[in-house]
Scaffold this active site. Structure first.
Site, short mmCIF file in Angstrom:
data_model
loop_
_atom_site.label_atom_id
_atom_site.label_comp_id
_atom_site.label_asym_id
_atom_site.label_seq_id
_atom_site.Cartn_x
_atom_site.Cartn_y
_atom_site.Cartn_z
N GLU A 58 37.06 22.25 37.63
CA GLU A 58 37.75 22.47 36.35
C GLU A 58 38.83 21.44 36.03
OE1 GLU A 58 39.14 26.54 36.49
OE2 GLU A 58 37.12 27.35 36.60
N ASN A 67 32.42 20.65 39.42
CA ASN A 67 32.10 22.01 38.95
C ASN A 67 33.01 22.39 37.79
OD1 ASN A 67 30.65 24.55 39.53
ND2 ASN A 67 32.65 25.37 40.16
N HIS A 77 29.61 31.41 33.60
CA HIS A 77 30.17 32.73 33.28
C HIS A 77 29.85 32.94 31.81
CE1 HIS A 77 32.44 32.94 37.01
NE2 HIS A 77 32.89 31.72 36.80
N GLU A 130 28.28 30.00 39.30
CA GLU A 130 29.14 31.21 39.25
C GLU A 130 28.64 32.19 38.20
OE1 GLU A 130 33.31 30.22 38.98
OE2 GLU A 130 33.06 28.44 40.22
N ASP A 178 27.70 35.04 35.93
CA ASP A 178 27.81 36.48 35.66
C ASP A 178 27.59 36.66 34.17
OD1 ASP A 178 30.45 35.62 34.85
OD2 ASP A 178 31.23 36.24 36.79
#
Ligand code: XIL
Length: 328
Positions: free
Chosen positions: A135, A179, A215, A245, A247
């Site tokens: 990030e 990432n 996400h 990651e 979700d």
């Protein structure tokens, strides 16, 4: 008892050589016998949800604590699971001692180098890929980089190149990833990520892949075409993509339609990964709603974003992903 499926996600993914992973929570492992059973049955890849981050591994200057991470690696060894490392450098995992130390640029770089060498040496041969930097980019129009990051403010953007060069020097066998979130979804973020990694390649900085955090919200999840195109943009650079990651947020008390949309988003991730030449891993940020990070982050909302519910019952999204793996 969890409803058992005819086969497991893991078994189907193995047939394709696809990694299906989940973020691991050591407290859940200690408290809840079902947690480890379902995790090992359904997944062939693990990532530490927190305890491989800087502030957990180096809680005091020069003192490293590998205990929780090592216990996860014992579990992954016992169950033949691959491990992704997450993450060496992240603005959100600066230990207090570092923030308070008032270090110079030179000293900050020395601390970073020492951290990377110590950590990669410790995990040598057991972690196949690392999110080296997490990030580092800005989200909005102004500010290419996340310029509020402590690393950015103390070192300047060069901390990114340094981290990758040192990681490669420390262990040339490891696949090194940049990432970030929204890369799968927001064109600006995808453009910036591509510009960053392409410029790193031009400078001769070692990098092997990009993590799309993924996400997402079921109601506005990216289309298969968009995700595939964005994965392809990194294939053009010879880089792998991992979905790192995943979700898929749906409202609490989801309707049948919410569950359908969640299933569609999960299917998209698997289908895109299988169809792409460069996407060998789909990793969820947890696997049971019982231990999801999201309600903490959203003040209780979206507590149904994972593939098993609180009682470890599979949701339609898990079935959809398994179907996608069976079809090809
Ligand atoms: C999150 C964890 O899930 C939480 O338990 C913790 O409090 C904060 O970090 N992007 C990332 C992950 O790269 O490391 C974050 O994990 C979630 C967002």
């Amino acid at each position: 008892m969890p409803t058992s499926l005819p086969t497991s996600l893991r078994e189907l993914a193995d047939r394709h050589g696809l990694l299906v992973g989940a973020a691991y929570n050591p407290r859940a492992m200690d408290d809840d016998p079902l947690y480890g059973r379902v995790l090992a049955r359904e997944f062939n890849c693990l990532v530490a949800e927190n305890h491989m981050k800087f502030k957990y591994l180096q809680p005091r200057r020069g003192e490293f604590d590998f205990a929780a991470a090592d216990r996860m690696l014992d579990f992954s060894d016992r169950h033949g699971m691959a491990v992704r490392g997450h993450t060496l450098v992240w603005h959100n995992s600066i230990p207090d001692w570092l923030r308070q130390a008032n270090v110079s640029r030179r000293e900050a770089l020395d601390i970073l180098r020492d951290h990377i060498f110590t950590v990669l040496d410790h995990f040598r041969g057991r972690v196949f890929a690392w999110d080296v930097v997490n990030e580092a980019l800005g989200d909005t129009g102004d500010g290419f980089y996340r310029d509020t990051s402590w690393w950015h403010q103390t070192v300047g953007p060069e901390y990114i190149d340094h981290a990758f060069r040192w990681a490669h020097e420390a262990d040339p066998e490891i696949q090194l990833f940049y990432n970030d979130y929204d890369v799968e979804w927001v064109e600006l973020k995808c453009d910036r990520t591509r510009r960053l990694v392409e410029s790193m390649q031009e400078r001769g900085v070692p990098i092997h892949g990009v993590g799309f955090q993924y996400h997402t919200r079921a109601a506005d999840a990216p289309s298969p075409e968009d995700v595939a195109r964005r994965v392809g943009r990194f294939n053009e650079l010879g880089l792998a993509v991992h979905f790192t990651e995943l979700d898929i947020k749906i409202p609490s008390s989801p309707s049948a339609n919410d569950l359908r949309q969640q299933a569609a988003a999960g299917r998209t991730a698997i289908e895109v990964a299988l169809a792409a030449d460069n996407c060998p891993a789909v990793v969820f940020w947890g696997f049971t709603d019982k231990y999801s990070w999201i309600p903490n982050f959203t003040k209780g909302a979206y507590d149904h974003a994972l593939v098993f519910d609180r009682e470890y019952r599979p949701k339609p999204v898990l079935n959809a992903m398994m179907e996608a793996l069976q079809k090809r």
